[in-house]
Design an enzyme around this catalytic site. Structure first.
Site, PDB file in Angstrom:
ATOM      1  N   GLU A 135      10.517 -16.921  24.313  1.00 31.88           N
ATOM      2  CA  GLU A 135      10.758 -16.498  25.876  1.00 31.88           C
ATOM      3  C   GLU A 135      11.955 -18.366  26.000  1.00 31.88           C
ATOM      4  O   GLU A 135      12.522 -18.025  26.577  1.00 31.88           O
ATOM      5  CB  GLU A 135       9.995 -16.101  26.556  1.00 31.88           C
ATOM      6  CG  GLU A 135      10.035 -14.260  26.407  1.00 31.88           C
ATOM      7  CD  GLU A 135       9.020 -14.761  24.864  1.00 31.88           C
ATOM      8  OE1 GLU A 135       8.258 -15.146  24.545  1.00 31.88           O
ATOM      9  OE2 GLU A 135       8.601 -12.938  24.863  1.00 31.88           O
ATOM     10  N   HIS A 209       1.065  -7.489  25.782  1.00 31.69           N
ATOM     11  CA  HIS A 209       2.091  -7.895  24.404  1.00 31.69           C
ATOM     12  C   HIS A 209       2.585  -8.672  23.851  1.00 31.69           C
ATOM     13  O   HIS A 209       3.293  -9.085  23.021  1.00 31.69           O
ATOM     14  CB  HIS A 209       3.263  -6.489  25.700  1.00 31.69           C
ATOM     15  CG  HIS A 209       4.226  -8.090  25.702  1.00 31.69           C
ATOM     16  ND1 HIS A 209       3.490  -7.581  27.394  1.00 31.69           N
ATOM     17  CD2 HIS A 209       4.841  -8.596  25.907  1.00 31.69           C
ATOM     18  CE1 HIS A 209       4.692  -8.808  27.960  1.00 31.69           C
ATOM     19  NE2 HIS A 209       6.199  -7.959  27.009  1.00 31.69           N
ATOM     20  N   ARG A 211       3.561 -12.315  21.900  1.00 31.92           N
ATOM     21  CA  ARG A 211       3.503 -12.555  21.192  1.00 31.92           C
ATOM     22  C   ARG A 211       2.991 -14.049  20.941  1.00 31.92           C
ATOM     23  O   ARG A 211       1.853 -13.986  20.019  1.00 31.92           O
ATOM     24  CB  ARG A 211       5.214 -13.297  20.616  1.00 31.92           C
ATOM     25  CG  ARG A 211       5.947 -12.614  19.104  1.00 31.92           C
ATOM     26  CD  ARG A 211       7.155 -13.217  19.335  1.00 31.92           C
ATOM     27  NE  ARG A 211       7.923 -11.809  18.352  1.00 31.92           N
ATOM     28  CZ  ARG A 211       8.959 -11.391  18.817  1.00 31.92           C
ATOM     29  NH1 ARG A 211       8.329 -10.189  19.881  1.00 31.92           N
ATOM     30  NH2 ARG A 211       9.025 -10.110  17.666  1.00 31.92           N
ATOM     31  N   HIS A 242       1.105  -1.365  24.592  1.00 32.78           N
ATOM     32  CA  HIS A 242       2.430  -1.800  23.936  1.00 32.78           C
ATOM     33  C   HIS A 242       2.317  -1.474  22.416  1.00 32.78           C
ATOM     34  O   HIS A 242       1.157  -1.691  22.068  1.00 32.78           O
ATOM     35  CB  HIS A 242       2.536  -3.402  24.226  1.00 32.78           C
ATOM     36  CG  HIS A 242       3.794  -3.953  24.139  1.00 32.78           C
ATOM     37  ND1 HIS A 242       4.507  -3.693  22.346  1.00 32.78           N
ATOM     38  CD2 HIS A 242       4.620  -4.338  24.363  1.00 32.78           C
ATOM     39  CE1 HIS A 242       5.841  -4.093  22.494  1.00 32.78           C
ATOM     40  NE2 HIS A 242       6.022  -4.066  23.759  1.00 32.78           N
TER      41      HIS A 242
HETATM   42  C1  UD1 Z   1      10.007  -8.082  24.066  1.00 32.41           C
HETATM   43  C2  UD1 Z   1      10.811  -9.741  24.741  1.00 32.41           C
HETATM   44  C3  UD1 Z   1       9.514  -9.627  25.109  1.00 32.41           C
HETATM   45  C4  UD1 Z   1       9.529  -8.944  26.781  1.00 32.41           C
HETATM   46  C5  UD1 Z   1       8.950  -7.815  26.284  1.00 32.41           C
HETATM   47  C6  UD1 Z   1       8.799  -6.680  27.116  1.00 32.41           C
HETATM   48  C7  UD1 Z   1      11.769 -11.513  22.673  1.00 32.41           C
HETATM   49  C8  UD1 Z   1      11.342 -11.614  21.679  1.00 32.41           C
HETATM   50  N1  UD1 Z   1      10.553 -10.393  23.143  1.00 32.41           N
HETATM   51  O1  UD1 Z   1       8.961  -8.215  23.088  1.00 32.41           O
HETATM   52  O2  UD1 Z   1      10.136 -11.554  25.788  1.00 32.41           O
HETATM   53  O3  UD1 Z   1       8.686  -9.466  27.372  1.00 32.41           O
HETATM   54  O4  UD1 Z   1      10.044  -6.955  24.806  1.00 32.41           O
HETATM   55  O5  UD1 Z   1       8.507  -5.988  26.411  1.00 32.41           O
HETATM   56  O6  UD1 Z   1      12.995 -11.205  23.285  1.00 32.41           O
HETATM   57  N2  UD1 Z   1       8.307  -0.792  20.272  1.00 32.41           N
HETATM   58  C9  UD1 Z   1       8.954   0.451  19.556  1.00 32.41           C
HETATM   59  N3  UD1 Z   1       9.106   0.887  20.707  1.00 32.41           N
HETATM   60  C10 UD1 Z   1       9.831   0.438  21.699  1.00 32.41           C
HETATM   61  C11 UD1 Z   1       9.808  -0.788  22.108  1.00 32.41           C
HETATM   62  C12 UD1 Z   1       9.491  -1.903  21.217  1.00 32.41           C
HETATM   63  O7  UD1 Z   1       7.869   0.868  19.179  1.00 32.41           O
HETATM   64  O8  UD1 Z   1      10.348   0.941  22.568  1.00 32.41           O
HETATM   65  C13 UD1 Z   1       7.278  -1.168  18.626  1.00 32.41           C
HETATM   66  C14 UD1 Z   1       8.607  -1.769  17.566  1.00 32.41           C
HETATM   67  O9  UD1 Z   1       7.648  -2.059  16.806  1.00 32.41           O
HETATM   68  C15 UD1 Z   1       9.212  -3.163  17.456  1.00 32.41           C
HETATM   69  C16 UD1 Z   1       7.781  -3.990  18.184  1.00 32.41           C
HETATM   70  O10 UD1 Z   1       7.216  -2.968  19.507  1.00 32.41           O
HETATM   71  O11 UD1 Z   1       9.719  -3.378  16.286  1.00 32.41           O
HETATM   72  C17 UD1 Z   1       8.179  -5.492  18.828  1.00 32.41           C
HETATM   73  O12 UD1 Z   1       9.186  -5.061  19.878  1.00 32.41           O
HETATM   74  P1  UD1 Z   1      10.165  -6.483  20.427  1.00 32.41           P
HETATM   75  O13 UD1 Z   1      11.191  -6.362  21.245  1.00 32.41           O
HETATM   76  O14 UD1 Z   1      10.595  -7.336  18.470  1.00 32.41           O
HETATM   77  O15 UD1 Z   1       8.604  -7.720  20.791  1.00 32.41           O
HETATM   78  P2  UD1 Z   1       7.521  -7.393  22.157  1.00 32.41           P
HETATM   79  O16 UD1 Z   1       6.985  -8.362  22.072  1.00 32.41           O
HETATM   80  O17 UD1 Z   1       8.400  -6.017  22.925  1.00 32.41           O
HETATM   81  N1  UDP Z   2       5.358  -1.520  32.689  1.00 24.23           N
HETATM   82  C1  UDP Z   2       5.941  -0.672  32.681  1.00 24.23           C
HETATM   83  N2  UDP Z   2       5.298   0.487  32.087  1.00 24.23           N
HETATM   84  C2  UDP Z   2       4.338   0.118  31.243  1.00 24.23           C
HETATM   85  C3  UDP Z   2       3.568  -1.081  31.543  1.00 24.23           C
HETATM   86  C4  UDP Z   2       4.844  -2.693  31.825  1.00 24.23           C
HETATM   87  O1  UDP Z   2       6.835   0.393  33.325  1.00 24.23           O
HETATM   88  O2  UDP Z   2       3.176   0.425  30.659  1.00 24.23           O
HETATM   89  C5  UDP Z   2       6.275  -2.304  33.794  1.00 24.23           C
HETATM   90  C6  UDP Z   2       6.618  -3.677  34.474  1.00 24.23           C
HETATM   91  O3  UDP Z   2       5.885  -2.930  36.405  1.00 24.23           O
HETATM   92  C7  UDP Z   2       7.022  -3.701  34.394  1.00 24.23           C
HETATM   93  C8  UDP Z   2       8.179  -4.131  33.306  1.00 24.23           C
HETATM   94  O4  UDP Z   2       7.722  -3.105  32.668  1.00 24.23           O
HETATM   95  O5  UDP Z   2       8.200  -3.560  35.717  1.00 24.23           O
HETATM   96  C9  UDP Z   2       7.448  -5.164  32.636  1.00 24.23           C
HETATM   97  O6  UDP Z   2       6.932  -5.485  30.797  1.00 24.23           O
HETATM   98  P1  UDP Z   2       6.857  -6.196  29.727  1.00 24.23           P
HETATM   99  O7  UDP Z   2       5.382  -6.428  30.610  1.00 24.23           O
HETATM  100  O8  UDP Z   2       6.668  -5.472  28.347  1.00 24.23           O
HETATM  101  O9  UDP Z   2       7.301  -7.428  29.980  1.00 24.23           O
HETATM  102  P2  UDP Z   2       7.729  -9.167  30.558  1.00 24.23           P
HETATM  103  O10 UDP Z   2       7.917  -9.027  32.205  1.00 24.23           O
HETATM  104  O11 UDP Z   2       6.327  -9.446  30.104  1.00 24.23           O
HETATM  105  O12 UDP Z   2       8.856  -9.843  30.042  1.00 24.23           O
END
Ligand code: UD1
Ligand code: UDP
Length: 369
Positions: A135, A209, A211, A242
């Site tokens: 990020e 969540h 990485r 997550h």
């Molecule tokens: C992404 C963003 C991160 C953000 C996070 C919010 C990048 C590189 N990372 O990370 O900045 O903080 O979202 O949550 O852009 N998956 C599902 N269903 C969903 C969503 C995710 O099954 O609705 C699973 C899938 O297996 C997917 C994995 O989660 O491949 C990872 O999703 P990804 O968007 O790559 O990474 P996040 O850790 O969610």
């Molecule tokens: N959030 C949600 N349900 C959950 C966990 C988080 O609606 O079970 C909301 C939270 O209130 C915030 C946003 O998701 O607005 C944050 O998302 P996340 O932590 O996945 O990503 P980040 O903000 O770290 O990018």
């Protein structure tokens, strides 16, 4: 004068939450704007939940999510598929949000097409390229290629200046997350009775969540949760997990079936906001939660080594505790058992805005053409 074509592009849960109030605000001025929404669906289920809640129907849906996807596939899918969308729509301006790979690739794709881009939540920095990964570099790239910068705080404005971004179109607006939170808390009732919380216990809310927390850090976090619950018989932990397999498998292996620890699916934004309100404190590596919790008077322990939200640390609403088990347990224990320490954190002021960020951004966009 013809309408200003504004295309909002987002793909993950937090972007959707933070862009939804902006989409709603743009829709209030149909004589000025043609608002077009494109989702990449980098997230699928978690994105759809937010779209439903805010009643947003995307005009374009790239549907790119794959199970256990990687940074290369997200980047290339978004970069190439957005080219086609931009060629068809020819927007006057594209808006992207924050620091996800969707934002970086959609912004880059617009830049290649010579379409002006506006960055919502511009200027956040840790100045550590592997924390958070990827990020930190995503937001550096987006800030560099954008024409318009909507920065939430003075610190983020300063960061833009330090990065030598031209400040002609840089504006301090507050963070749209506060607009979203206030709207949900005031307008959407959420029933959390099915989650199985015991009303006689104090509730600690947990999310993780990132990485950089895969592997040992997430195992340490789980160990800390187990130890805290063991030491404090009057608390329960609720942890919406997550869906990333790197997180969900470990968390269920280490905490599944334990007394006073409730592992749930990710919660929709309305019940999650209620959970934040009902909890005594929050432990998280989330960015958005660090901004929201202070509005609800909830102390946050940040399960990371760095934060791009230094204002919250300065104001005393959040504390960086890292990912070592002993550090997490010590700091959480202090908050749970030391009234003064708790009071100091829960009564601090929220530096992220007053719920008018979307309105301010839309006013600025009226002069784009
Ligand atoms: C992404 C963003 C991160 C953000 C996070 C919010 C990048 C590189 N990372 O990370 O900045 O903080 O979202 O949550 O852009 N998956 C599902 N269903 C969903 C969503 C995710 O099954 O609705 C699973 C899938 O297996 C997917 C994995 O989660 O491949 C990872 O999703 P990804 O968007 O790559 O990474 P996040 O850790 O969610
Ligand atoms: N959030 C949600 N349900 C959950 C966990 C988080 O609606 O079970 C909301 C939270 O209130 C915030 C946003 O998701 O607005 C944050 O998302 P996340 O932590 O996945 O990503 P980040 O903000 O770290 O990018």
């Amino acid at each position: 004068m013809s309408k200003i074509k504004v295309m909002t592009v987002f793909g993950t849960r937090p972007e959707a939450i933070k862009m939804a109030p902006l989409v709603k605000e743009l829709e209030k001025f149909p004589e000025t704007f043609e608002s077009i929404v494109c989702v990449t669906a980098q997230h699928r289920e978690m994105l759809d939940a937010v779209l439903n809640l805010f009643e947003i129907k995307p005009d374009y849906d790239l549907n790119i999510m794959k199970k256990n996807q990687n940074l290369w596939s997200i980047t290339s899918d978004v970069l190439i598929k957005m080219k086609e969308v931009y060629e068809e729509v020819k927007p006057d301006i594209v808006l992207v949000h924050g620091d996800t790979t969707t934002s970086m690739a959609a912004g880059l794709s617009a830049f290649y097409a010579k379409i002006p881009v506006g960055h919502v939540e511009a200027g956040l920095r840790t100045n550590d390229k592997y924390n958070p990964f990827p990020e930190e570099i995503n937001r550096v790239v987006v800030d560099a290629l954008c024409e318009y910068h909507f920065a939430p705080t003075d610190t983020s404005m300063e960061n833009l200046k330090k990065a030598q971004i031209p400040m002609t179109h840089a504006y301090k607006t507050g963070n749209t997350v506060i607009d979203a939170l206030l709207y949900i808390v005031n307008n959407k009732e959420a029933d959390i009775s099915k989650l199985g919380l015991n009303p006689d216990l104090r509730t600690v809310l947990v999310t993780a969540h990132r990485r950089e927390n895969f592997g040992e850090p997430i195992r340490n976090i789980c160990a800390a949760i187990a130890e805290l619950v063991e030491k404090n018989k009057d608390i329960q932990v609720i942890y919406p997990v997550h869906p990333n397999p790197n997180i969900t498998n470990v968390v269920h292996e280490l905490l599944g079936g334990k007394e006073r620890i409730i592992l749930t699916e990710p919660q929709d934004y309305a019940p999650f906001s209620t959970l934040m309100k009902k909890s005594v404190m929050i432990m998280t590596d989330s960015g958005g939660v660090q901004e929201e919790a202070p509005s609800l008077g909830k102390p946050v322990l940040v399960l990371r080594r760095t934060t791009e939200r230094p204002e919250a640390v300065e104001y005393g609403t959040v504390k960086l505790v890292g990912t070592e088990t002993a550090d997490i347990v010590r700091e959480a224990d202090k908050l749970l058992n030391d009234e003064n320490a708790y009071k100091k954190m829960s009564e601090a002021i929220n530096p992220y805005g007053d719920g008018t960020a979307s309105h301010q951004i839309v006013e600025i966009l009226k002069s784009v053409k």
